[in-house]
Design a protein around this motif. Structure first.
Motif, PDB file in Angstrom:
ATOM      1  N   LEU A 182       0.869  -1.168   0.000  1.00 54.02           N
ATOM      2  CA  LEU A 182       0.000   0.000   0.000  1.00 54.02           C
ATOM      3  C   LEU A 182       0.912   1.225   0.000  1.00 54.02           C
ATOM      4  O   LEU A 182       1.695   1.423   0.925  1.00 54.02           O
ATOM      5  N   ASN A 184       1.294   5.370  -0.404  1.00 52.50           N
ATOM      6  CA  ASN A 184       0.564   6.611  -0.277  1.00 52.50           C
ATOM      7  C   ASN A 184       0.733   7.483  -1.514  1.00 52.50           C
ATOM      8  O   ASN A 184       1.632   7.266  -2.316  1.00 52.50           O
ATOM      9  N   GLY A 372     -15.068   8.277  -5.669  1.00 50.13           N
ATOM     10  CA  GLY A 372     -14.013   7.913  -4.720  1.00 50.13           C
ATOM     11  C   GLY A 372     -12.653   8.138  -5.357  1.00 50.13           C
ATOM     12  O   GLY A 372     -12.545   8.611  -6.487  1.00 50.13           O
ATOM     13  N   LYS A 373     -11.637   7.812  -4.597  1.00 52.97           N
ATOM     14  CA  LYS A 373     -10.302   7.928  -5.166  1.00 52.97           C
ATOM     15  C   LYS A 373      -9.692   6.548  -5.260  1.00 52.97           C
ATOM     16  O   LYS A 373      -8.879   6.173  -4.423  1.00 52.97           O
ATOM     17  N   PRO A 374     -10.113   5.786  -6.242  1.00 58.24           N
ATOM     18  CA  PRO A 374      -9.579   4.435  -6.333  1.00 58.24           C
ATOM     19  C   PRO A 374      -8.081   4.485  -6.585  1.00 58.24           C
ATOM     20  O   PRO A 374      -7.592   5.386  -7.280  1.00 58.24           O
ATOM     21  N   PRO A 375      -7.349   3.551  -6.044  1.00 57.07           N
ATOM     22  CA  PRO A 375      -5.901   3.549  -6.236  1.00 57.07           C
ATOM     23  C   PRO A 375      -5.534   2.912  -7.582  1.00 57.07           C
ATOM     24  O   PRO A 375      -6.351   2.268  -8.223  1.00 57.07           O
ATOM     25  N   ASP A 417      -2.375  -7.832  -3.046  1.00 56.15           N
ATOM     26  CA  ASP A 417      -3.131  -6.599  -2.966  1.00 56.15           C
ATOM     27  C   ASP A 417      -2.135  -5.464  -3.160  1.00 56.15           C
ATOM     28  O   ASP A 417      -1.472  -5.037  -2.232  1.00 56.15           O
ATOM     29  N   GLN A 419      -1.556  -1.827  -4.174  1.00 61.89           N
ATOM     30  CA  GLN A 419      -2.292  -0.577  -4.398  1.00 61.89           C
ATOM     31  C   GLN A 419      -1.412   0.647  -4.219  1.00 61.89           C
ATOM     32  O   GLN A 419      -0.654   0.737  -3.261  1.00 61.89           O
ATOM     33  N   ARG A 421      -1.966   4.719  -4.037  1.00 59.89           N
ATOM     34  CA  ARG A 421      -2.979   5.779  -4.000  1.00 59.89           C
ATOM     35  C   ARG A 421      -2.580   6.923  -4.911  1.00 59.89           C
ATOM     36  O   ARG A 421      -1.395   7.187  -5.115  1.00 59.89           O
TER      37      ARG A 421
ATOM     38  N   LYS B 327      -8.064  -0.543   3.244  1.00 60.69           N
ATOM     39  CA  LYS B 327      -7.803  -0.675   1.813  1.00 60.69           C
ATOM     40  C   LYS B 327      -9.025  -0.214   1.041  1.00 60.69           C
ATOM     41  O   LYS B 327     -10.152  -0.344   1.515  1.00 60.69           O
ATOM     42  N   TYR B 328      -8.762   0.274  -0.142  1.00 63.14           N
ATOM     43  CA  TYR B 328      -9.833   0.864  -0.942  1.00 63.14           C
ATOM     44  C   TYR B 328     -10.990  -0.096  -1.160  1.00 63.14           C
ATOM     45  O   TYR B 328     -12.145   0.262  -1.087  1.00 63.14           O
ATOM     46  N   GLU B 360      -6.513  11.038   4.882  1.00 57.89           N
ATOM     47  CA  GLU B 360      -6.776  10.401   3.587  1.00 57.89           C
ATOM     48  C   GLU B 360      -8.222   9.887   3.528  1.00 57.89           C
ATOM     49  O   GLU B 360      -8.946  10.115   2.573  1.00 57.89           O
ATOM     50  N   THR B 363     -11.291  12.164   2.955  1.00 61.10           N
ATOM     51  CA  THR B 363     -11.608  12.681   1.628  1.00 61.10           C
ATOM     52  C   THR B 363     -12.210  11.595   0.740  1.00 61.10           C
ATOM     53  O   THR B 363     -12.348  11.768  -0.450  1.00 61.10           O
ATOM     54  N   GLU B 364     -12.560  10.459   1.339  1.00 63.23           N
ATOM     55  CA  GLU B 364     -13.221   9.404   0.571  1.00 63.23           C
ATOM     56  C   GLU B 364     -14.657   9.820   0.244  1.00 63.23           C
ATOM     57  O   GLU B 364     -15.072  10.931   0.597  1.00 63.23           O
ATOM     58  N   VAL B 365     -15.415   8.899  -0.356  1.00 63.02           N
ATOM     59  CA  VAL B 365     -16.782   9.270  -0.705  1.00 63.02           C
ATOM     60  C   VAL B 365     -17.848   8.646   0.184  1.00 63.02           C
ATOM     61  O   VAL B 365     -18.954   9.138   0.270  1.00 63.02           O
TER      62      VAL B 365
END
Lengths: 424, 879
Positions: A182, A184, A372-375, A417, A419, A421, B327-328, B360, B363-365
């Motif tokens: 993960l 950032n 949303g802010k998908p990674p 996993d 990811q 961001r 996790k997203y 962080e 600021t998600e939805v």
């Protein structure tokens, strides 16, 4: 203790098949399931446990089915979920795919299995290989041999039948490591770990005793050996067949393997791994006009190794249109239903660096919906290599008939996993 | 060819057609017909009319056909009990079939036919199957005993099946052992006082041996059973832990969680300085972390349990913060739980990382997730002082986003930060005021109004701001109205010259135009205060506030202990005791963790020392069903449930209850609720029995700055059904610094639930400010009724009749006879007879509890020895 009844529902909540194990919960209670689920969904608070009056529903979803267990007691919830997933596993092995059609097409076998898998809420034999020995799909051709309980069911070795024969005795060992990362938006690695898995394909006759030797640091420290690289496994999980108390006392992995394919063990390593494929991205969004994406991928692994089937998935706004791409290698594709650009590189040698640019138009009327802010996610596979450096030192195979058997080992590292961001 | 074809017949006269096919001579046709019947049953059609025809097919060599017929029987036998008897013969016959598969099938199905009439026919076949040579049959028969017990418990006991089942724990086959354990646990759970699982070191050893050999499910049954055992000492505890820890490496998450439960419980008994204790702590972390790679539903169960574990033993996971990062693609229920655990683990060492993450998330939805993330930032500020400044600036950044719900959540938490760190961050007020208009949620509005009122002197246009709220006063929620009233009074006291009009306006709105008693009362109090003594008003309204506590949302320690004993179960997922959601569990004992081995007496003290400092119970999870009670005492409550009281078991009264006998009349006035924990209300008191009436004598003291009114009291269900006999008589409002003594008469006709300790009483007291909960213990002696003197003859006869298991013996040290007897008399313990045997004085006494249980006691006194031996017998009078 666990489930009072188990239901298989279709997506509309219609009961396809069910089994009442304890009789202490009204079977009609299941009618509340769907409305409860909808209610939770509307509130945005989906939860794997829901209750209606004194009845509790524990459920999972698999393809177009809901598997639901009901209870009115203080049941062991983890046991129920494990069991429901076991149901999926067994049904899948029986019917290839578990979905509405396969339940309907095989309802007689499903009933038989439900009867055998659980009794009065207590899970019983759930090993599908063993079940297949006496619950057969071709019920019509019932032979005498198949109407006997295999002794395996109640044996201490409940996962392997006796009398298995192979002309050529072999074991294939796959060591697969998945990297979870993960990162950032500012490029710092928030968390990373390795989840390893050792899978077996056993083609051995009789009741062989196996012993697996790894370069396990704890074992080496225990025996006072200190040669070469060792690996510190944070947490190890074993298949039913491994003698846990033996491992606990002297780190020996000894077992009688199940026949065919199985996952022998899994482990987790909590070290900082360098992300094997490093991604730098610049995503610039100009409201009402366009999005510009620049992605740089770098292989941070040995030059001799090659990552195969690399896929970099970059999110784009849902209202983006007219994609344009430019790549230094591989090809990029827009997948509008997932709001992604998928950049595929068939073969990615270590140390190399590649670039992809994408350009999208944006409508002049802005989308109101918050997104949303998908990674960015990455998929890859690197053969002949493990990040942790874990090695199979030996696999000893002893069977009383004394045959010689060959172990084959294969190493693969892949993305788990993975990811990264983004800041858009 | 698939089975789906069986679903297709929907013609009229279908039943008739099926009937013909079922009675066909051709085997193949018969089987097809049965399949069609089952298919109809599956889609919910009523095919019960075919019962006799289907049962006729039962006698067959074809296993598949037999299974289908059995399946049909299970479904319809209950609705056709008379016809079900037709099947009995075949069952009996099948139980002797040479094929073990058929014997097991018969015994399994038999138990699923829940028809009382046929159960007795099934006893003989079951008995044979329990002794069958094939373990597959024995393991199935073991479960069948539990099934039969569920239908007819008496029959099972009379037939001696329970003993056979206990014998199966020593069976040579691990599967049989596991199922026997499961069946026994199941029976014991529904009959909590049956003492069925008589666990002793020998049986424990057998279980631990079977643990290594049985299937994953069997391991769970055994581990769950082990968790009910209390080891004799720390050495036994350690040796069990050593044999359980290998299970932590099992691939099945449920096995791991059950093992964690056993370890968490038995660990309590290990001395903390023991090396092994440290080793065990270290061994627990990795498997807990690995659970987070399981399927999402299992992750959820694991996270709910980790939440409990970090509250009980924060040291286990203190270095594992990162694994709880969201996790997203985590499902929302996993995200929310991870967030909760992140806050619990937040410390000075990791706060920077945590804050970066929380920002962080904010600021998600997903609205719920974002809200919780913002709130979490506030909680971090309060928890980790060093981070407060960074938290505040993060919150300000978030307010700049202007996302409506983010702003509102931020304002609510900033209010708490002001309370925690007064005079530090008030510079941000200006920014907050900018967002006044966007607030549409009562909690946020109330928080903002509080801030304006509290810092009125620093906000130039405070009067304008508050006035703007006043316009729609009647449309606001009570929370906002109350806050607005107080804020304007504060403002007036700070800036009296410009705001006179405003304060009059709000006072008249509150007192004249509102029908909310709380609001009206508060309005009147302010009014009176301001008109009589403005100086005093200033002292009251602008008094310095107590600081708010650091930890919020902690689970109350006794509940936490109980939940730890239920790791992996629904109770641990709901964070509620089983009694709160399982019907008929009233008599079930609340589980508790064992006491530390080296200081058995100091267990409660140790628990207090270990427990986190202050607990602000969140309304959601405290005291289970107490919350569901109506807070006005009802006189027309449920009819007294004396029988429940008896069923809860005489032995327990002897076990724990008698400790309190020895403190018979010590009048302990105790502080039950300190003012800190109840927003200024302090409650102290004691219990007494006066002239046959049980009384709760309380002193309520108002240590807050505002007047308290609307007092009411309610009890949770308790061991002896104690309940208020009338409402709490506090007629006048309680002013600040005033105390009032109240005597509340009690009766014993309330609902009964066994408490642990027995004399524990959970009380809720309400006033205009809030509802407060506390537990206290009453001396058992208040329950001894005046007519507890038994006739001598009856006493003698009864003494002999009481079975041994109702007997308990213990010593009282340093007691003096004269003092003792007068105290006893005063507590309704009556001396029936006295005799001297071998130089020992024997006193025989009787007493009767309010729920009809008699206690007969023999007090043995040896001249010159200050230690007395008491033998107590319990007797439940059947009337």
């Amino acid at each position: 203790m666990s489930a009072s009844a188990v239901f298989v529902l279709d997506l509309k909540g219609k009961v396809l098949i069910c089994r009442n194990y304890k009789g202490d919960v009204d079977m009609a209670e299941i009618d509340h399931f769907m409305s409860l689920l909808m209610q939770h969904e509307e509130e945005g608070l989906i939860c794997p446990v829901m209750s209606h009056g004194s009845v509790h529903f524990m459920w999972i979803k698999h393809s177009n089915l809901y598997l639901v267990a009901t209870t009115n007691k203080n049941s062991n919830a983890s046991l129920v979920y494990s069991f429901l997933y076991k149901l999926v596993e067994v049904f899948t092995e029986y019917f290839k795919e578990l979905e509405e059609e396969s339940i309907q097409d095989n309802f007689v076998v499903v009933y038989e299995l439900l009867d055998e898998l659980m009794d009065f809420g207590f899970p019983q034999t759930t090993d599908s290989k063993i079940l297949q020995e006496y619950i057969t799909q071709e019920g019509t051709k019932l032979e005498v041999a198949k109407s006997k309980v295999p002794t395996t069911v109640t044996n201490a070795v409940s996962w392997r039948s006796e009398g298995i024969k192979y002309k050529k005795n072999e074991v294939f060992i796959d060591v697969i490591e998945s990297i979870n990362v993960l990162v950032n938006a500012n490029g710092s690695v928030m968390s990373s770990d390795i989840v390893g898995s050792i899978k077996l394909k056993t083609m051995l006759s009789g009741m062989p005793e196996l012993r697996l030797g790894l370069n396990d640091r704890v074992l080496f420290a225990l025996t006072g050996r200190d040669k070469g690289k060792t690996v510190m496994m944070e947490d190890v999980k074993f298949h039913q067949c491994v003698r846990l108390s033996r491992f606990d006392s002297d780190r020996t992995i000894s077992f009688i393997p199940p026949d065919g394919e199985s996952e022998l063990m899994s482990y987790r390593i909590n070290t900082h791994v360098k992300p094997l494929i490093w991604i730098e991205s610049v995503i610039e969004k100009f409201s009402h006009s366009r999005v510009e994406i620049m992605v740089k991928a770098k292989g941070q692994f040995k030059k001799q190794s090659v990552a195969n089937n690399v896929e970099v998935r970059v999110p784009v706004p849902s209202d983006a249109d007219s994609p344009k791409f430019k790549t230094s290698t591989g090809h990029a594709k827009y997948v509008p239903e997932k709001n992604l650009v998928v950049w595929t590189i068939k073969s990615f040698p270590g140390g190399k660096e590649f670039l992809m640019r994408a350009h999208f138009g944006l409508p002049s009327v802005e989308n109101d919906e918050l997104e949303g802010k998908p990674p960015i996610t990455v998929k890859f596979e690197i053969p002949y290599f493990t990040v942790s450096g874990i090695q199979v030192r030996y696999m000893k195979i002893i069977e009383k008939s004394g045959y010689q058997a060959l172990p084959w080992v294969r190493y693969i590292t892949q993305s788990g996993d993975y990811q990264l961001r983004t800041n858009v | 060819m698939t089975d789906s074809k069986y679903f297709t017949t929907t013609k009229k006269g279908e039943i008739f057609e099926l009937k013909a096919e079922l009675n066909s001579d051709k085997k193949e046709k018969k089987k097809e017909a049965v399949k069609k019947v089952i298919a109809s049953m599956t889609v919910g059609k009523d095919v019960s009319a075919l019962f006799p025809d289907v049962v006729n097919c039962m006698q067959t060599d074809n296993l598949e056909l037999k299974k289908l017929v059995y399946l049909y029987l299970m479904n319809y036998a209950k609705s056709q009990p008379d016809m079900a008897i037709m099947a009995v013969n075949t069952f009996v016959k099948d139980c002797e079939d040479p094929n073990p598969l058929i014997r097991a099938l018969a015994v399994r199905t038999m138990g699923c036919i829940r028809v009382d009439k046929i159960t007795e026919y099934l006893c003989e076949p079951l008995r044979k199957c329990l002794k069958d040579e094939d373990p597959y049959v024995r393991k199935t028969a073991a479960v069948c005993v539990a099934k039969l017990h569920d239908i007819n418990a008496q029959l099972v006991e009379d037939q001696g099946f329970l003993d056979t089942l206990k014998d199966l724990i020593s069976d040579s086959n691990p599967m049989v052992v596991a199922n026997a354990v499961a069946a026994l646990s199941e029976i014991a759970e529904s009959h909590p006082n049956s003492n069925l699982l008589d666990l002793n070191p020998q049986t424990i050893n057998k279980l631990l041996t079977a643990l290594n050999e049985c299937t994953e499910w069997g391991q769970i049954f055994i581990l769950d059973c082990l968790a009910n055992y209390t080891p004799r000492d720390d050495r036994e505890s350690q040796s069990i832990c050593e044999r359980v820890t290998p299970r932590l490496s099992h691939a099945n998450s449920a096995v791991v969680l059950s093992a964690v439960k056993v370890l968490m419980k038995f660990m309590e008994m290990l001395p903390k300085d023991l090396d092994y204790y440290g080793t065990l702590l270290k061994k627990l972390a990795p498997p807990l972390v690995t659970l987070l790679s399981a399927e999402p539903e299992l992750q959820y169960v694991a996270l709910r349990n980790i939440n409990l574990i970090v509250q009980r033993r924060p040291e286990i996971l203190k270095h594992e913060m990162k694994v709880f990062f969201v996790k997203y693609n985590d499902p929302i229920y996993v995200k929310l739980e991870k967030l909760d655990i992140m806050i619990r683990l937040a410390s000075q060492a990791n706060i920077a990382q945590v804050l970066a993450e929380l920002k962080e998330y904010a600021t998600e939805v997903d609205v719920d997730f974002v809200r919780k993330a913002v709130r979490a930032i506030g909680r971090c500020a309060i928890k980790v002082e060093q981070s407060a400044e960074r938290c505040v600036s993060t919150l300000l950044d978030l307010i700049q986003t202007k996302v409506n719900y983010v702003v509102q959540e931020a304002i609510v938490v900033i209010k708490d930060i002001f309370r925690k760190y007064p005079n530090k961050y008030e510079s941000v007020i200006a920014t907050l005021c900018e967002n006044l208009d966007s607030l549409d949620e009562p909690e946020a509005r109330a928080a903002m109004i509080w801030i304006v009122g509290e810092y009125a002197e620093r906000i130039d246009n405070a009067d304008e701001l508050l006035e703007s709220f006043l316009e729609g006063f009647h449309d606001e929620s009570t929370q906002v109205q109350l806050q607005l009233l107080t804020a304007i009074v504060k403002l007036f006291l700070k800036k009296p010259t410009e705001t006179q009009e405003l304060v009059q306006q709000v006072l008249s709105l509150a007192t004249q135009d509102s029908d909310n008693p709380d609001l009206r009362d508060r309005g009147y109090i302010y009014w009176r205060l301001l008109s009589t003594d403005p100086v005093a008003a200033k002292e009251v309204v602008l008094a310095e506030k107590p600081l708010i506590s650091e930890e919020t949302d902690l689970i109350e320690p006794t509940l936490l202990e109980e939940l730890i004993c239920h790791i992996g179960t629904l109770a641990s997922v709901y964070h509620k005791p089983p009694s709160a959601f399982v019907e008929g569990s009233r008599g079930v004992q609340h589980k508790r963790l064992p006491a530390t081995a080296n200081s058995p007496d100091a267990s409660s003290a140790a628990a207090v020392a270990d427990a986190p400092p202050a607990v602000i119970p969140s309304q959601g999870d405290l005291l289970g069903d107490l919350l569901n009670l109506d807070l006005t005492p009802t006189t027309t409550g449920p009819t007294p449930a004396v029988s429940t009281g008896i069923q809860m078991g005489a032995m327990d009264l002897l076990g724990g209850g008698l400790d309190s006998l020895t403190m018979i009349d010590s009048v302990w006035v105790q502080v039950w609720v300190p003012a800190m924990k109840a927003k200024g209300l302090e409650i102290s008191g004691t219990f007494a029995r006066r002239a046959g009436v049980i009384q709760m004598e309380m002193t309520l003291s108002n240590k807050a700055m505002s007047v308290m009114t609307d007092f009411a009291i309610q009890f949770n269900r308790n061991s002896f059904g104690l309940a208020p006999a009338g409402p709490l008589q506090v007629l006048i409002p309680l002013s600040p610094n005033q105390s009032i003594e109240v005597t509340l008469p009690l009766n014993t006709v309330g609902p009964v639930m066994k408490m642990d300790p027995l004399s524990n009483l959970q009380v809720a007291v309400k006033n205009n400010i809030d509802v407060f909960y506390f537990s206290c213990q009453y001396p058992i002696s208040i329950l001894f009724v005046e007519d507890g003197k038994m006739e001598r003859q009856v006493f003698l006869a009864t003494w002999k009749d009481i079975p041994n298991e109702n007997e308990s013996q213990f010593q009282i040290k340093d007691c003096h006879l004269n003092a003792a007897s007068s105290k006893l008399q005063g507590s309704n313990i009556f001396t029936i007879a006295k005799r001297t045997v071998d130089g020992q004085d024997m006193l025989y006494q009787s007493m009767k509890l309010s729920n009809g249980i008699w206690v007969l006691a023999e007090l043995r006194v040896q001249a010159g020895n200050p230690n007395y031996t008491v033998t107590c017998l319990l007797w439940v009078q059947n009337t």
